[in-house]
Design an enzyme around this catalytic site. Structure first.
Site, mmCIF file in Angstrom:
data_model
loop_
_atom_site.group_PDB
_atom_site.id
_atom_site.type_symbol
_atom_site.label_atom_id
_atom_site.label_comp_id
_atom_site.label_asym_id
_atom_site.label_seq_id
_atom_site.Cartn_x
_atom_site.Cartn_y
_atom_site.Cartn_z
ATOM 1 N N HIS A 1 0.835 -1.204 0.000
ATOM 2 C CA HIS A 1 0.000 0.000 0.000
ATOM 3 C C HIS A 1 0.873 1.258 0.000
ATOM 4 C CE1 HIS A 1 -4.071 -1.758 1.073
ATOM 5 N NE2 HIS A 1 -3.256 -2.797 1.131
ATOM 6 N N ASP B 1 -6.539 5.670 0.932
ATOM 7 C CA ASP B 1 -6.598 4.224 0.832
ATOM 8 C C ASP B 1 -8.038 3.751 1.038
ATOM 9 O OD1 ASP B 1 -6.317 1.352 2.127
ATOM 10 O OD2 ASP B 1 -4.402 1.733 1.152
#
Length: 457
Positions: free
Chosen positions: A32, A129
């Site tokens: 990520h 995110d």
């Protein structure tokens, strides 16, 4: 408290020449973190020239995260750092430590407005995110939030569908209108269990995707055309906002040159196989030995990133002891055994002719950008669907069956991928398409420019 927060961030109106202030909220783990660092760097540079605040979730889990973050802020002094502290639950037996961290982020996202309220100038938009979707979209409804998914558009479709999927059985392929069916073998088993920790926070956030301003994906039009078309037609998941491909994102430059480059310089063009299964895929000692014996028998030059633990701090293995003296010496005569490399530099070297990969999405995009063919060996999570995308796009092949055993199969598959001119030419074509997409005037570059332009209107 929630009511006050929802009125604290009115939509910011900028003049044409003003610099938008965007907040980039990364999730957890290198898979990520890396695309979010790339996104933050891209947004801060020409031609976008945004003022960027990068939110970092604390505590970090891995040494690699700490190193990359420190290096990033050293090389990007104009980007502001904002730490966001979350409480990590105690480790649990048989529960992935990254899942625990993902859940703690998702559960804490509603506290973000308090941290963002300290920032100046006023925020124009957030790029966050998936884990922040529910928290941001419910507490800051007037602030544009672009959800940035770090996987393929195809697997993101599956994540968006999880609220429905968790209510069904796993006996038949999943059919979503406009898309080829998702074989059950490709779907992470937790997705059929609504009580699983991973599924629970996926459902919580997927239910609020409709409130995002848009979904941005690190992919490009020609790589996943059917999926992107289906999502944006409204036929597949009608409640989704626009799904916008902006990849492959420009990658960060590293100050430290990769130590293996001199060795690569001595190898013939397209003769080296790069072997890596990502930051979170730890193989068993038996698998490592089988793969090692297969590589030794393949008579192919290679660079192999050997990982024995999900968390790098816990990886105490010594490679010589792991392989045994005899096999270690034989492998070292043909290739390089390492625990970490600068992957983008390795893939970009002319000596590298193939990539044995788990098909983590960052690795796929890095290979696509350079036109390096992939031999897909997916392990878990999104990787099987990503491997499906790789094969369909012409970037590589996915060998689904290893019935002859890892050692024998590796010999066969390595020779196949390193000697397949049709596959190599197809991968080169993908690389050219990737370059066109992110060049000025290309589809991905234009899409991101349109997003930034909309913040000034």
């Amino acid at each position: 408290m929630m009511g006050d927060l929802t009125t604290s961030f009115p939509a910011t109106t900028l003049t044409t020449n003003e610099q938008p202030h965007v907040v980039v909220c990364s999730g957890a783990g290198m898979g990520h973190l890396i695309p979010f660092l790339n996104l933050a760097s891209t947004l801060s540079s020409a031609p976008y020239r945004c003022k960027v605040t990068l939110l970092i979730v604390i505590p970090l889990i891995t040494d690699a995260e700490s190193h990359h973050i420190s290096s990033f802020f050293s090389s990007h002094p104009t980007i502001h750092r904002l730490d966001f502290h979350v409480n990590l639950p105690a480790p649990k037996p048989n529960v992935d430590p990254f899942f625990l961290r993902y859940k703690s982020i998702s559960d804490s996202a509603h506290r973000l407005p308090v941290h963002l309220s300290t920032l100046a100038p006023p925020i124009s938009a957030v790029f966050s995110d998936f884990l922040f979707t529910q928290g941001l979209n419910t507490t800051l409804p007037h602030l544009p939030n672009y959800t940035f998914t770090t996987t393929s558009a195809r697997f993101f479709t599956l994540m968006s569908y999880v609220p429905h999927l968790a209510k069904s059985s796993s006996s038949s392929p999943v059919e979503i209108p406009g898309l080829e069916p998702f074989p059950t073998d490709n779907i992470p088993p937790p997705f059929f269990n609504p009580d699983h920790i991973f599924t629970s926070f996926t459902i919580s956030n997927a239910n609020y995707l409709s409130l995002s301003k848009g979904i941005i994906v690190n992919t490009f039009d020609s790589f996943e055309p059917e999926t992107l078309s289906a999502l944006n037609s409204g036929d597949s998941l009608p409640d989704l906002p626009p799904v916008i491909p902006i990849g492959p994102l420009n990658e960060l430059e590293h100050n430290k040159q990769e130590e293996l480059l001199p060795w690569l310089d001595q190898q013939p063009e397209k003769s080296v196989l790069y072997v890596s299964f990502g930051n979170r895929t730890a193989m068993s000692s038996d698998q490592i030995l089988e793969l090692g014996m297969g590589l030794e028998r393949s008579d192919c030059r290679f660079i192999w990133v050997v990982k024995t633990s999900k968390i790098d701090k816990d990886d105490k293995s010594e490679l010589r002891k792991l392989f045994g003296e005899e096999l270690y010496v034989k492998l070292s005569e043909k290739g390089k055994l390492v625990k970490w490399v600068n992957q983008t530099e390795i893939l970009g070297h002319t000596a590298v002719g193939g990539f044995l990969s788990h098909c983590g999405w960052n690795s796929v995009m890095e290979a696509a950008r350079r036109g390096v063919p992939i031999l897909a060996w997916p392990q878990h999570g999104d990787q099987r669907e990503n491997a499906w995308v790789v094969e369909k796009a012409g970037l590589g092949v996915w060998e689904r069956e290893w019935s002859s055993g890892i050692q024998v199969a590796i010999v066969e598959k390595v020779k196949m991928i390193m000697g397949n001119n049709d596959l190599r030419n197809s991968a080169v074509r993908v690389g050219e398409e990737a370059k066109r997409a992110c060049d000025v005037g290309g589809s991905s570059a234009t899409a991101l420019m349109n997003i930034i332009g909309s913040l000034k209107r």
